[in-house]
Design a protein around this motif. Structure first.
Motif, PDB file in Angstrom:
ATOM      1  N   GLU A  75      59.165  32.813  60.758  1.00 16.03           N
ATOM      2  CA  GLU A  75      59.633  33.488  59.556  1.00 16.03           C
ATOM      3  C   GLU A  75      60.446  32.557  58.659  1.00 16.03           C
ATOM      4  N   LEU A  76      61.045  31.539  59.247  1.00 18.38           N
ATOM      5  CA  LEU A  76      61.887  30.606  58.488  1.00 18.38           C
ATOM      6  C   LEU A  76      61.167  29.291  58.170  1.00 18.38           C
ATOM      7  N   LEU A  77      59.870  29.229  58.426  1.00 14.68           N
ATOM      8  CA  LEU A  77      59.141  27.973  58.248  1.00 14.68           C
ATOM      9  C   LEU A  77      59.219  27.442  56.819  1.00 14.68           C
ATOM     10  N   LYS A  78      58.948  28.298  55.829  1.00 11.89           N
ATOM     11  CA  LYS A  78      58.981  27.844  54.442  1.00 11.89           C
ATOM     12  C   LYS A  78      60.374  27.366  54.055  1.00 11.89           C
ATOM     13  N   ALA A  79      61.393  28.136  54.445  1.00 15.63           N
ATOM     14  CA  ALA A  79      62.766  27.749  54.121  1.00 15.63           C
ATOM     15  C   ALA A  79      63.144  26.445  54.809  1.00 15.63           C
ATOM     16  N   THR A  80      62.667  26.264  56.041  1.00  8.52           N
ATOM     17  CA  THR A  80      62.957  25.035  56.779  1.00  8.52           C
ATOM     18  C   THR A  80      62.403  23.818  56.051  1.00  8.52           C
ATOM     19  N   ASP A  81      61.172  23.912  55.604  1.00 10.82           N
ATOM     20  CA  ASP A  81      60.565  22.798  54.886  1.00 10.82           C
ATOM     21  C   ASP A  81      61.225  22.587  53.527  1.00 10.82           C
ATOM     22  N   TRP A  82      61.439  23.677  52.782  1.00  8.34           N
ATOM     23  CA  TRP A  82      61.994  23.587  51.425  1.00  8.34           C
ATOM     24  C   TRP A  82      63.392  22.976  51.426  1.00  8.34           C
ATOM     25  N   CYS A  83      64.206  23.406  52.381  1.00  4.44           N
ATOM     26  CA  CYS A  83      65.574  22.886  52.443  1.00  4.44           C
ATOM     27  C   CYS A  83      65.611  21.414  52.840  1.00  4.44           C
ATOM     28  N   LYS A 159      60.642  34.774  72.850  1.00  6.86           N
ATOM     29  CA  LYS A 159      60.098  35.749  71.920  1.00  6.86           C
ATOM     30  C   LYS A 159      60.509  35.489  70.473  1.00  6.86           C
ATOM     31  N   ALA A 160      61.255  34.427  70.248  1.00  7.35           N
ATOM     32  CA  ALA A 160      61.786  34.151  68.912  1.00  7.35           C
ATOM     33  C   ALA A 160      60.802  33.406  68.011  1.00  7.35           C
ATOM     34  N   ASP A 161      59.634  33.034  68.531  1.00  4.65           N
ATOM     35  CA  ASP A 161      58.626  32.299  67.754  1.00  4.65           C
ATOM     36  C   ASP A 161      59.186  31.013  67.150  1.00  4.65           C
ATOM     37  N   LEU A 162      59.869  30.239  67.957  1.00  5.69           N
ATOM     38  CA  LEU A 162      60.482  29.002  67.478  1.00  5.69           C
ATOM     39  C   LEU A 162      59.416  27.996  67.041  1.00  5.69           C
ATOM     40  N   ILE A 163      59.799  27.148  66.102  1.00  4.42           N
ATOM     41  CA  ILE A 163      58.884  26.110  65.631  1.00  4.42           C
ATOM     42  C   ILE A 163      59.395  24.738  66.051  1.00  4.42           C
ATOM     43  N   THR A 164      58.487  23.782  66.050  1.00  2.00           N
ATOM     44  CA  THR A 164      58.824  22.413  66.390  1.00  2.00           C
ATOM     45  C   THR A 164      58.178  21.470  65.386  1.00  2.00           C
ATOM     46  N   TYR A 165      58.610  20.224  65.403  1.00  3.52           N
ATOM     47  CA  TYR A 165      58.140  19.229  64.438  1.00  3.52           C
ATOM     48  C   TYR A 165      57.542  18.055  65.196  1.00  3.52           C
ATOM     49  N   SER A 166      56.368  17.607  64.759  1.00  2.00           N
ATOM     50  CA  SER A 166      55.729  16.479  65.420  1.00  2.00           C
ATOM     51  C   SER A 166      54.991  15.616  64.413  1.00  2.00           C
ATOM     52  N   HIS A 167      55.508  14.407  64.182  1.00  2.00           N
ATOM     53  CA  HIS A 167      54.848  13.404  63.366  1.00  2.00           C
ATOM     54  C   HIS A 167      54.450  13.940  61.991  1.00  2.00           C
ATOM     55  N   GLY A 168      55.401  14.624  61.337  1.00  2.00           N
ATOM     56  CA  GLY A 168      55.171  15.089  59.973  1.00  2.00           C
ATOM     57  C   GLY A 168      54.560  16.473  59.853  1.00  2.00           C
ATOM     58  N   GLU A 169      54.387  17.183  60.974  1.00  2.00           N
ATOM     59  CA  GLU A 169      53.769  18.502  60.942  1.00  2.00           C
ATOM     60  C   GLU A 169      54.579  19.493  61.770  1.00  2.00           C
ATOM     61  N   TYR A 170      54.464  20.779  61.389  1.00  3.03           N
ATOM     62  CA  TYR A 170      55.165  21.841  62.106  1.00  3.03           C
ATOM     63  C   TYR A 170      54.192  22.580  63.038  1.00  3.03           C
ATOM     64  N   PHE A 171      54.717  22.999  64.197  1.00  2.00           N
ATOM     65  CA  PHE A 171      53.920  23.751  65.161  1.00  2.00           C
ATOM     66  C   PHE A 171      54.784  24.844  65.778  1.00  2.00           C
ATOM     67  N   ASP A 172      54.114  25.924  66.274  1.00  2.00           N
ATOM     68  CA  ASP A 172      54.859  26.861  67.088  1.00  2.00           C
ATOM     69  C   ASP A 172      54.810  26.351  68.525  1.00  2.00           C
ATOM     70  N   LEU A 173      55.625  26.944  69.388  1.00  2.00           N
ATOM     71  CA  LEU A 173      55.752  26.408  70.743  1.00  2.00           C
ATOM     72  C   LEU A 173      54.546  26.690  71.625  1.00  2.00           C
TER      73      LEU A 173
END
Length: 208
Positions: A75-83, A159-173
């Motif tokens: 849910e916070l993916l766009k905000a994470t990238d934008w910020c 259950k929080a649907d956390l995201i991670t970052y790998s080599h310039g890209e975002y992924f879910d766990l």
């Protein structure tokens, strides 16, 4: 197996993509996205974030000695990238991303209410390393969203649907593969332990 040799670089992936919030009294609080973060000690609980000196949040964190690490989810993916690509010098990031400043319990810097986990931190040491300076901080308090608590009082971070970052890209766990220590854990026995030996039927021989 053949390997391709590269020059030294940052290839420790995947890593967390978090939003770090900070603020000075009388000013609009700011958010910076950081991936150079990590745990550094268990007792006392400590973590680190690394920030470039030219970033707007650098001086705020250095002067106040406080920040909040906010875990991020889908849910916070766009905000994470934008910020991470916009500067607090030009934008009110809380307002632009429709995020809510959350009053912290132990420090003055606000957290992000929409984050599933807010880690309140106080800076203990600053290491000048090169492109980034590392802020080593003690965890003063952790705030978790109660919607991820089960009926036994356990916090289910999975259950929080956390995201991670790998080599310039975002992924879910993704799918859970195991838990810590599973490789040496004893396998549960399928045998019944009633204390009685199973009965054995004697085979009857046919008369010749």
């Amino acid at each position: 197996m053949a390997k391709v040799v590269w020059q030294p670089g940052n290839m420790l992936y995947p890593i967390p993509a978090v939003m770090v919030s900070c603020g000075r009294e009388g000013e609009v609080p700011n958010i910076i996205t950081a991936a150079w973060v990590g745990n550094v000690c268990s007792s006392p609980a400590m973590l680190s974030i690394s920030v470039r000196k030219e970033r707007y949040s650098y001086d705020i964190i250095k002067e106040t000695g406080e920040f909040v690490v906010n875990l991020t989810n889908k849910e916070l993916l766009k905000a994470t990238d934008w910020c991470g690509v916009r500067s607090g010098r030009d934008y009110d990031k809380f307002k632009e991303m429709k995020l809510t400043p959350q009053k912290s319990n132990k420090i003055s810097a606000p957290g992000i209410a929409e984050s599933p986990v807010n880690i309140e931190c106080k800076v203990k040491q600053i290491l000048e390393l090169g492109s980034h300076d590392m802020f080593v901080a003690e965890v003063m308090c952790v705030d978790v969203d109660d919607k991820y608590m089960d009926d036994k009082g356990r916090f289910d971070l999975g259950k929080a649907d956390l995201i991670t970052y790998s080599h310039g890209e975002y992924f879910d766990l993704g799918k859970k593969l195991g838990k810590f220590g599973y490789s040496v854990a004893k396998k549960p026995s399928n045998k019944k332990t009633s204390g009685k030996k199973p009965s054995q039927k004697k085979s009857k021989k046919k008369k010749q």
